[in-house]
Design a protein around this motif. Structure first.
Motif, PDB file in Angstrom:
ATOM      1  N   VAL A   1       0.812  -1.037   0.102  1.00 49.17           N
ATOM      2  CA  VAL A   1       0.054  -0.067   0.108  1.00 49.17           C
ATOM      3  C   VAL A   1       0.782   1.178   0.045  1.00 49.17           C
ATOM      4  O   VAL A   1       0.571   2.273  -0.594  1.00 49.17           O
ATOM      5  CB  VAL A   1      -1.172  -0.184   1.231  1.00 49.17           C
ATOM      6  CG1 VAL A   1      -1.954   1.258   1.266  1.00 49.17           C
ATOM      7  CG2 VAL A   1      -1.772  -1.258   1.445  1.00 49.17           C
TER       8      VAL A   1
ATOM      9  N   ALA B   1       2.058   1.715  -3.306  1.00 53.17           N
ATOM     10  CA  ALA B   1       1.042   2.101  -4.258  1.00 53.17           C
ATOM     11  C   ALA B   1       0.644   3.710  -3.957  1.00 53.17           C
ATOM     12  O   ALA B   1       0.372   4.301  -5.028  1.00 53.17           O
ATOM     13  CB  ALA B   1      -0.146   1.242  -3.782  1.00 53.17           C
ATOM     14  N   VAL B   2       0.556   4.024  -2.971  1.00 51.40           N
ATOM     15  CA  VAL B   2       0.206   5.491  -3.003  1.00 51.40           C
ATOM     16  C   VAL B   2       1.459   6.336  -2.863  1.00 51.40           C
ATOM     17  O   VAL B   2       1.180   7.636  -2.450  1.00 51.40           O
ATOM     18  CB  VAL B   2      -0.671   5.662  -1.634  1.00 51.40           C
ATOM     19  CG1 VAL B   2      -2.104   4.918  -1.807  1.00 51.40           C
ATOM     20  CG2 VAL B   2       0.120   5.360  -0.167  1.00 51.40           C
TER      21      VAL B   2
ATOM     22  N   VAL C   1       0.964  13.107  -5.122  1.00 47.83           N
ATOM     23  CA  VAL C   1       0.177  11.559  -4.992  1.00 47.83           C
ATOM     24  C   VAL C   1      -1.164  11.719  -4.790  1.00 47.83           C
ATOM     25  O   VAL C   1      -2.047  11.059  -5.480  1.00 47.83           O
ATOM     26  CB  VAL C   1       0.821  10.674  -4.219  1.00 47.83           C
ATOM     27  CG1 VAL C   1       0.169   9.286  -4.468  1.00 47.83           C
ATOM     28  CG2 VAL C   1       2.190  10.764  -4.268  1.00 47.83           C
ATOM     29  N   VAL C   2      -1.514  12.538  -3.763  1.00 48.29           N
ATOM     30  CA  VAL C   2      -2.721  12.618  -3.442  1.00 48.29           C
ATOM     31  C   VAL C   2      -3.786  13.842  -3.662  1.00 48.29           C
ATOM     32  O   VAL C   2      -4.998  13.895  -3.289  1.00 48.29           O
ATOM     33  CB  VAL C   2      -3.202  12.250  -2.021  1.00 48.29           C
ATOM     34  CG1 VAL C   2      -2.938  10.735  -1.630  1.00 48.29           C
ATOM     35  CG2 VAL C   2      -2.198  13.096  -1.267  1.00 48.29           C
TER      36      VAL C   2
END
Lengths: 356, 356
Positions: free
Chosen positions: A288, A291-292, A352-353
């Motif tokens: 995870v 992934a992020v 990323v977010v």
DNA sequence: CATTTCGCTTTGATCGTTCAAATCAGAATG
DNA sequence: CATTCTGATTTGAACGATCAAAGCGAAATG
């Protein structure tokens, strides 16, 4: 002739006795080179491989390590066990050992299974994971004289000095120190800590690492207290806690966390609040995190596995050979490694977010 | 006397012969009740357990199933293998089997390891995971006559009808149909599909399930095409793709995805865009799904494991006993189960990802 | 009553290997 | 030259169970 070739078939072809073949396989150095060559030739020609069960029966060694596959309700971090298992299996094979799996619902069940496997002579050593303080299992294994190593410290008074049993662990304190120092180095001015509610042996140790880094930058005890966030090992809990915290303390611009689950919660919270300037680090370097794009502390499970095997079999042994644990030789503390990714602070090379 | 008791010790105590003890252990029904009682008494008294290796040597059966522990670069879904392994191990023990682990870097390496384990008679059956179309391994295993079952269809022309080999799989199509229908039932008006780039055997199958649900609601082929989003199995890729898509198609109010990784990406994207009205479903029911409150399709790995063991050992057998695969008896298609959570649509009882 | 059948139990061989001790040929020793 | 030593190899006996076949006493059969 019909079935697989046996040691006798090899012996016949190579014109030697059974035992010589056995020697070529098990201690080649005591066989005269030309004889050895002849035997090796025959072995290759027939494709001979020793029958593992026959060997185990005679030698009274199962050459097998048992390990419990935990039911993994541990959330994201379940993959840590997975990767450890992978490393352990790989290392074990390299030393001529096999890894046998078993399951159990709780520690008592695990003891039962271990007893079975021991009595059936299906395994002659065990690896325990996620040990707790005053663990039922370690006590029992010690009483029984069954060789074992734990992945995880006993967390007793003096783990390093007093070798109750053999263990390998990851230095979480050093890991969090590295994470916090990285955040500071990449520009963070106020680094908070997000960890599990105290008391938590592992958690408190990790917090200490963050505290180390902060103290050396001049932070006081009370400052540290005011920068600490607590949440259970759960993404939602972490998200809620971080959202609340950032509301009170908008000046905080980085959060070092005790796990990737917590970090993911923090990441979701900061994203939702539009606080993409807040740098975050995780722990475990799970898929995870990759992934992020989360900076995270990698446990180096390959080294842990090596340590386990070394304690079980000696530095280069091919047999289980455990002595009484002796000071300085019964433990391995593996220093983890910080894996730096976008969300870990500073320039945020890959945003990323944030919304596109 | 010094070591563990053997079958002879039991025989002596019970005043019977070795073989009678063996019979009590292996086929109690052929022993006269009083004799049996006497032997069982002696067994209990001595704590006798048969020596697994001796038994294996004589009976030429290892009673062991080998399985590769994949290196799991598969992202989040690595935990699926983990849970399957757990279920398999549990089921295997219930049938008197053990599960032996091994690792390999690629399929060729896996074949090598299997060959070793077979030659050493360390395992007499194998379970393969993540099979691909025209898999190297299945071909080889069939040639060698080694008993095995795959978790995953061969994806050949007619999987169900033409039994090339034994396999168990999860009906992803049914799973996605259920997910899509759930989204519709809870109020979604336009349900998009987020899956992996075609061609992908598993992915295309799952998409078909979504298409089934949509078609029966009157959606045309071209509508379906315009509601399809593609992204690699990667949170970031999914996030980007979904953000772009929602920009073009703001009317979409639900997304059924092919995996929890994709779903997590979608979740992050919708959160960032403030589109918390968009309902999302995942696939695999990973810990992450549970953690962020994501409705997801549960593969029911316990049933998969049971199916694998059934194909390997018969309905209630305790020995590997595989015949030629016969039509209708060589496969198991497990219907998955939809686990409904907050983010799955409708009222969103627990607002999981919106800012507090 | 001798003989066959049946149910249960025992006997002897065997699975494929390693261990422990014996053997053997050649070199070294006195 | 007889003797001891040494290194390499062989021999016989386990290891602990199951298999296959034989044995045995009581009941059934002719």
């Amino acid at each position: 002739m019909a079935g697989k070739p046996t040691i006798d078939d090899v012996a016949r072809i190579a014109q030697v006795s059974r035992q010589t073949v056995s020697n070529v396989v098990n201690s080649p150095e005591i066989v005269r080179p030309e004889t050895r060559a002849r035997v090796e030739d025959a072995i290759g020609q027939l494709g001979y491989r020793p029958h593992a069960s026959a060997r185990r029966l005679r030698s009274q060694k199962s050459s097998t390590i048992g390990i419990r596959l935990a039911a993994m309700g541990d959330g994201i971090s379940g993959s840590v066990l997975d990767r450890f298992l992978h490393a352990l299996t790989e290392g074990a094979y390299a030393r001529g050992m096999r890894v046998l799996l078993f399951t159990a619902d709780d520690d008592a069940g695990e003891i039962e299974q271990i007893e079975r496997l021991r009595d059936d002579r299906d395994a002659d050593a065990f690896v325990l994971t996620s040990t707790s303080h005053s663990d039922l299992r370690t006590r029992w294994l010690l009483d029984q004289g069954i060789p074992f190593v734990t992945f995880g410290r006993p967390w007793a008074a003096d783990d390093m000095g007093d070798p109750m049993h053999h263990w390998v662990d990851v230095d979480g304190r050093a890991g969090l120190r590295a994470a916090a120092e990285h955040l500071i180095a990449t520009g963070a001015r106020r680094v908070a800590y997000l960890g599990w509610p105290s008391p938590s042996a592992t958690g408190d140790d990790r917090r200490r690492g963050w505290a180390d880094a902060m103290s050396s930058r001049g932070a006081s005890e009370s400052e540290l207290a005011s920068l600490s966030i607590e949440a259970e090992e759960d993404v939602t809990a972490a998200r809620v806690a971080v959202a609340e915290f950032l509301d009170r303390r908008p000046d905080v611009d980085a959060i070092a966390t005790a796990s990737d689950s917590l970090a993911l919660g923090a990441l979701i919270a900061t994203t939702a609040l539009g606080r993409t300037d807040v740098a975050i680090t995780g722990f475990d370097n799970t898929p995870v995190a990759a992934a992020v794009g989360l900076t995270s502390v990698e446990q180096r499970l390959g080294m842990v596995a090596d340590g386990v095997l070394e304690l079980l079999m000696g530095v280069s042994g091919r047999d289980i050979s455990m002595r009484e644990p002796r000071p300085g030789e019964a433990h391995r503390l593996v220093t983890p490694e910080l894996v730096v990714r976008g969300s870990g602070g500073g320039e945020r090379p890959v945003p990323v977010v944030d919304p596109m």
